[in-house]
Scaffold this motif. Structure first.
Motif, PDB file in Angstrom:
ATOM      1  N   UNK A 185       0.834  -1.203   0.000  1.00  0.00           N
ATOM      2  CA  UNK A 185       0.000   0.000   0.000  1.00  0.00           C
ATOM      3  C   UNK A 185       0.868   1.253   0.000  1.00  0.00           C
ATOM      4  N   UNK A 186       1.895   1.243   0.860  1.00  0.00           N
ATOM      5  CA  UNK A 186       2.753   2.415   0.944  1.00  0.00           C
ATOM      6  C   UNK A 186       3.490   2.650  -0.372  1.00  0.00           C
ATOM      7  N   UNK A 187       3.959   1.546  -0.988  1.00  0.00           N
ATOM      8  CA  UNK A 187       4.644   1.685  -2.264  1.00  0.00           C
ATOM      9  C   UNK A 187       3.719   2.220  -3.347  1.00  0.00           C
ATOM     10  N   UNK A 188       2.482   1.705  -3.401  1.00  0.00           N
ATOM     11  CA  UNK A 188       1.537   2.146  -4.424  1.00  0.00           C
ATOM     12  C   UNK A 188       1.094   3.587  -4.206  1.00  0.00           C
ATOM     13  N   UNK A 189       0.794   3.930  -2.951  1.00  0.00           N
ATOM     14  CA  UNK A 189       0.316   5.283  -2.668  1.00  0.00           C
ATOM     15  C   UNK A 189       1.427   6.308  -2.831  1.00  0.00           C
ATOM     16  N   UNK A 190       2.666   5.911  -2.446  1.00  0.00           N
ATOM     17  CA  UNK A 190       3.782   6.837  -2.621  1.00  0.00           C
ATOM     18  C   UNK A 190       4.010   7.149  -4.093  1.00  0.00           C
ATOM     19  N   UNK A 191       3.649   6.172  -4.961  1.00  0.00           N
ATOM     20  CA  UNK A 191       3.839   6.358  -6.395  1.00  0.00           C
ATOM     21  C   UNK A 191       2.660   7.078  -7.045  1.00  0.00           C
ATOM     22  N   UNK A 192       1.436   6.708  -6.649  1.00  0.00           N
ATOM     23  CA  UNK A 192       0.244   7.160  -7.372  1.00  0.00           C
ATOM     24  C   UNK A 192      -0.526   8.309  -6.724  1.00  0.00           C
ATOM     25  N   UNK A 193      -0.422   8.450  -5.398  1.00  0.00           N
ATOM     26  CA  UNK A 193      -1.194   9.505  -4.738  1.00  0.00           C
ATOM     27  C   UNK A 193      -0.315  10.583  -4.109  1.00  0.00           C
ATOM     28  N   UNK A 194       0.963  10.540  -4.401  1.00  0.00           N
ATOM     29  CA  UNK A 194       1.863  11.553  -3.863  1.00  0.00           C
ATOM     30  C   UNK A 194       1.399  12.953  -4.297  1.00  0.00           C
ATOM     31  N   UNK A 195       1.102  13.803  -3.331  1.00  0.00           N
ATOM     32  CA  UNK A 195       0.663  15.163  -3.622  1.00  0.00           C
ATOM     33  C   UNK A 195      -0.815  15.314  -3.901  1.00  0.00           C
ATOM     34  N   UNK A 196      -1.564  14.192  -3.957  1.00  0.00           N
ATOM     35  CA  UNK A 196      -2.998  14.286  -4.228  1.00  0.00           C
ATOM     36  C   UNK A 196      -3.707  14.996  -3.076  1.00  0.00           C
ATOM     37  N   UNK A 197      -4.538  16.000  -3.425  1.00  0.00           N
ATOM     38  CA  UNK A 197      -5.254  16.830  -2.444  1.00  0.00           C
ATOM     39  C   UNK A 197      -4.295  17.460  -1.432  1.00  0.00           C
ATOM     40  N   UNK A 199      -1.667  16.148  -0.060  1.00  0.00           N
ATOM     41  CA  UNK A 199      -1.145  15.228   0.964  1.00  0.00           C
ATOM     42  C   UNK A 199      -0.082  14.327   0.363  1.00  0.00           C
ATOM     43  N   UNK A 200       0.915  14.007   1.174  1.00  0.00           N
ATOM     44  CA  UNK A 200       1.955  13.070   0.755  1.00  0.00           C
ATOM     45  C   UNK A 200       1.391  11.658   0.701  1.00  0.00           C
ATOM     46  N   UNK A 201       2.037  10.800  -0.087  1.00  0.00           N
ATOM     47  CA  UNK A 201       1.558   9.428  -0.228  1.00  0.00           C
ATOM     48  C   UNK A 201       1.522   8.670   1.082  1.00  0.00           C
ATOM     49  N   UNK A 202       2.517   8.893   1.952  1.00  0.00           N
ATOM     50  CA  UNK A 202       2.541   8.163   3.223  1.00  0.00           C
ATOM     51  C   UNK A 202       1.367   8.554   4.116  1.00  0.00           C
ATOM     52  N   UNK A 203       0.869   9.790   3.986  1.00  0.00           N
ATOM     53  CA  UNK A 203      -0.307  10.202   4.768  1.00  0.00           C
ATOM     54  C   UNK A 203      -1.571   9.488   4.288  1.00  0.00           C
ATOM     55  N   UNK A 204      -1.675   9.270   2.965  1.00  0.00           N
ATOM     56  CA  UNK A 204      -2.844   8.572   2.424  1.00  0.00           C
ATOM     57  C   UNK A 204      -2.925   7.136   2.957  1.00  0.00           C
ATOM     58  N   UNK A 205      -1.779   6.517   3.222  1.00  0.00           N
ATOM     59  CA  UNK A 205      -1.792   5.152   3.745  1.00  0.00           C
ATOM     60  C   UNK A 205      -2.504   5.076   5.092  1.00  0.00           C
ATOM     61  N   UNK A 206      -2.276   6.080   5.962  1.00  0.00           N
ATOM     62  CA  UNK A 206      -2.953   6.103   7.261  1.00  0.00           C
ATOM     63  C   UNK A 206      -4.455   6.300   7.095  1.00  0.00           C
ATOM     64  N   UNK A 207      -4.853   7.136   6.145  1.00  0.00           N
ATOM     65  CA  UNK A 207      -6.281   7.414   5.918  1.00  0.00           C
ATOM     66  C   UNK A 207      -6.997   6.157   5.421  1.00  0.00           C
ATOM     67  N   UNK A 208      -6.431   5.514   4.405  1.00  0.00           N
ATOM     68  CA  UNK A 208      -7.049   4.307   3.848  1.00  0.00           C
ATOM     69  C   UNK A 208      -7.098   3.198   4.889  1.00  0.00           C
ATOM     70  N   UNK A 209      -6.003   3.014   5.616  1.00  0.00           N
ATOM     71  CA  UNK A 209      -5.933   1.986   6.658  1.00  0.00           C
ATOM     72  C   UNK A 209      -7.022   2.181   7.710  1.00  0.00           C
ATOM     73  N   UNK A 210      -7.182   3.408   8.176  1.00  0.00           N
ATOM     74  CA  UNK A 210      -8.177   3.684   9.209  1.00  0.00           C
ATOM     75  C   UNK A 210      -9.587   3.378   8.760  1.00  0.00           C
ATOM     76  N   UNK A 211      -9.935   3.749   7.529  1.00  0.00           N
ATOM     77  CA  UNK A 211     -11.284   3.502   7.017  1.00  0.00           C
ATOM     78  C   UNK A 211     -11.577   2.008   6.911  1.00  0.00           C
ATOM     79  N   UNK A 212     -10.618   1.245   6.411  1.00  0.00           N
ATOM     80  CA  UNK A 212     -10.821  -0.200   6.267  1.00  0.00           C
ATOM     81  C   UNK A 212     -10.934  -0.889   7.621  1.00  0.00           C
ATOM     82  N   UNK A 213     -10.143  -0.461   8.589  1.00  0.00           N
ATOM     83  CA  UNK A 213     -10.163  -1.082   9.915  1.00  0.00           C
ATOM     84  C   UNK A 213     -11.512  -0.882  10.603  1.00  0.00           C
TER      85      UNK A 213
END
Length: 497
Positions: A185-197, A199-213
């Motif tokens: 997830x971190x590898x994919x988000x760092x590549x594809x969502x870096x800077x989206x809205x 936010x850095x890609x590593x921040x998106x990993x925490x957001x996605x993780x929290x919602x799924x949990x």
């Protein structure tokens, strides 16, 4: 003609025989035996297998998913660290170690209270409730402290000794799965969502993780079965009354007692069992997989001749997946085979051999990069010891479920003490990639653990021998008591004649 059994319990002080009392005792014993026979013998093997498959399919699946995201919560900090968080938050000291330490402090504080609470209100309410609360690392650890001992207590109550290790492994492979998912997830988000809205890609990993949990936690309310004698009412959609009868009969078959609420007296009593201390300590020092957690820091230190990084951010997250995959396969293989052969020690010895070999390679630090990488990957095999130890403890404490629950919490506490504080000195991030004492210290742990595995084996044999001698002595005393009673009755009738 039925023969009336005469014993000291139905002979009055005056010598008269209380036939009514003897009949009541006999009837009670027959009724109890009939009930046990009915529960045991009416279970068709096919029906029992179908019940186990039902548990595996529904309970283990949701437990696996819950623990996957629990471990994803726990391991995403390391992946985020090498994916930009270090630079964004200016974490150039040992902050990574402190993140883990604060998580572990919260986790350990909650372990004993959780095992006591679970014994009273059941895991079906407590586990999913805590899984929904998020905050700083301390609170995440605090709320996840119930997970490991809670699920293992459930598994030890629903499955038989020859089924436990593999089921615990199926549940526990969620750990490498969560780590693999975190890395992917971190590898994919760092590549594809870096800077989206913004936010850095590593921040998106925490957001996605929290919602799924949170989604998985809501499902857990309707799937965690509770205990065989205290079913979660919300699970009646898949556990019918007949399934509960089968579960209880299976427990009687192996002499397992039902889980009772843990009170201060039973909690303190648990620590008087040498098995608790032996299993908990060997659990804490037996795995020695901590070095593998720093594999990606070594990878990040590698540079090309022109000074550029050898591996991209994506590869820094993807390469450790190989080790986690090795751990996953080995946990299933070692645990399944140990269940099949009904023994734990040989597989723990094999684990120790591999673990010690990996640590020796990490100490030597061979110049050949691939050989050194093999040492890192072999270290992941150390994770198999936990499943073997907990299964070994479960089958030897069937009659002491409260002790087993406290043991699960104790082993987890000692394990987290080791992984939460020892790495601060053994693997400080500031020393990466040339740590001074890391692998050397864990090699010492591995050697002590190996000695303890052998000691536990002989300790359990001594315990079994002692119990056999005690039962034989009680049987002799019972026989002697019965003979004295018969002699007394015969003398009574002779006097009357």
């Amino acid at each position: 003609m039925a023969t009336q059994v005469i014993n000291s319990d139905n002979v009055t002080p005056g010598g008269a025989i209380d036939i009514d009392q003897d009949q009541k005792l006999s009837d009670a014993k027959v009724t109890s035996a009939d009930e046990d026979d009915e529960l045991n013998h009416e279970i068709d093997p096919k029906e029992e297998r179908a019940f186990v498959w039902r548990l595996d399919l529904i309970f283990l699946t949701i437990g696996f998913l819950g623990y996957t995201f629990k471990y994803l919560d726990q391991s995403n900090i390391s992946n985020a660290y090498v994916s930009g968080m270090k630079e964004d938050l200016k974490l150039y000291g040992n902050q990574l170690n402190y993140f883990t330490t604060y998580f572990n402090i919260g986790y350990m504080i909650m372990l004993y209270p959780s095992c006591i609470i679970i014994s009273h209100i059941g895991p079906s309410v407590w586990l999913p409730t805590l899984e929904q609360v998020y905050g700083i690392r301390f609170l995440i650890g605090f709320c996840e402290g119930a997970t490991w001992p809670g699920y293992y207590t459930i598994i030890s109550q629903w499955y038989l000794p020859h089924e436990i290790a593999l089921r615990m492994a199926i549940y526990n492979i969620a750990q490498p799965t969560g780590a693999m998912l975190s890395g992917a997830m971190q590898g994919a988000l760092a590549t594809n969502l870096q800077g989206s809205l913004g936010r850095a890609g590593w921040r998106w990993a925490f957001i996605v993780n929290g919602a799924l949990t949170i989604f998985i936690a809501l499902l857990v309310f309707f799937v965690i079965p509770g205990f065989p004698d205290r079913q979660n009412p919300l699970t009646k959609w898949y556990l019918k009354p007949r399934h509960i009868e089968i579960a209880r009969a299976r427990s009687r078959r192996v002499g397992r007692k039902p889980q009772r609420p843990i009170v201060p007296k039973s909690f303190l009593r648990a620590f008087s069992f040498w098995q608790l201390w032996a299993f908990a300590i060997s659990w804490a020092i037996g795995g020695n997989t901590t070095p593998g957690n720093y594999y990606n820091l070594w990878l990040k230190s590698l540079k090309n001749p022109n000074g550029t990084l050898t591996y991209s951010v994506g590869l820094l997250n993807y390469l450790p997946l190989i080790g986690q995959a090795i751990q996953l396969v080995c946990e299933l293989g070692f645990s399944g085979l140990s269940d099949f052969f009904g023994t734990r020690l040989p597989f723990l010895l094999a684990h120790s051999t591999i673990n010690i070999a990996s640590l020796i390679i990490l100490i030597i630090r061979p110049k050949n990069r691939h050989t050194y990488m093999a040492g890192w990957y072999l270290n992941y095999v150390g994770g198999v010891s936990t499943m073997l130890i907990t299964a070994w403890a479960s089958e030897n404490l069937e009659a002491e479920p409260e002790v087993l629950t406290v043991l699960f919490a104790s082993g987890t506490i000692l394990s987290y003490l080791q992984s939460g504080f020892v790495p601060i000195a053994a693997y400080p991030a500031s020393q990466a990639p040339n740590w001074h004492i890391g692998a050397k210290l864990y090699l010492g742990f591995a050697a002590v653990a190996l000695t303890m595995f052998i000691g536990i084996h002989f300790g359990l044999k001594w315990e079994a021998k002692k119990k056999a001698e005690k039962l034989a002595e009680e049987e002799r005393e019972s026989t002697a008591s019965g003979t004295e009673a018969v002699d007394h009755v015969q003398g009574y009738f002779v006097d009357k004649v």
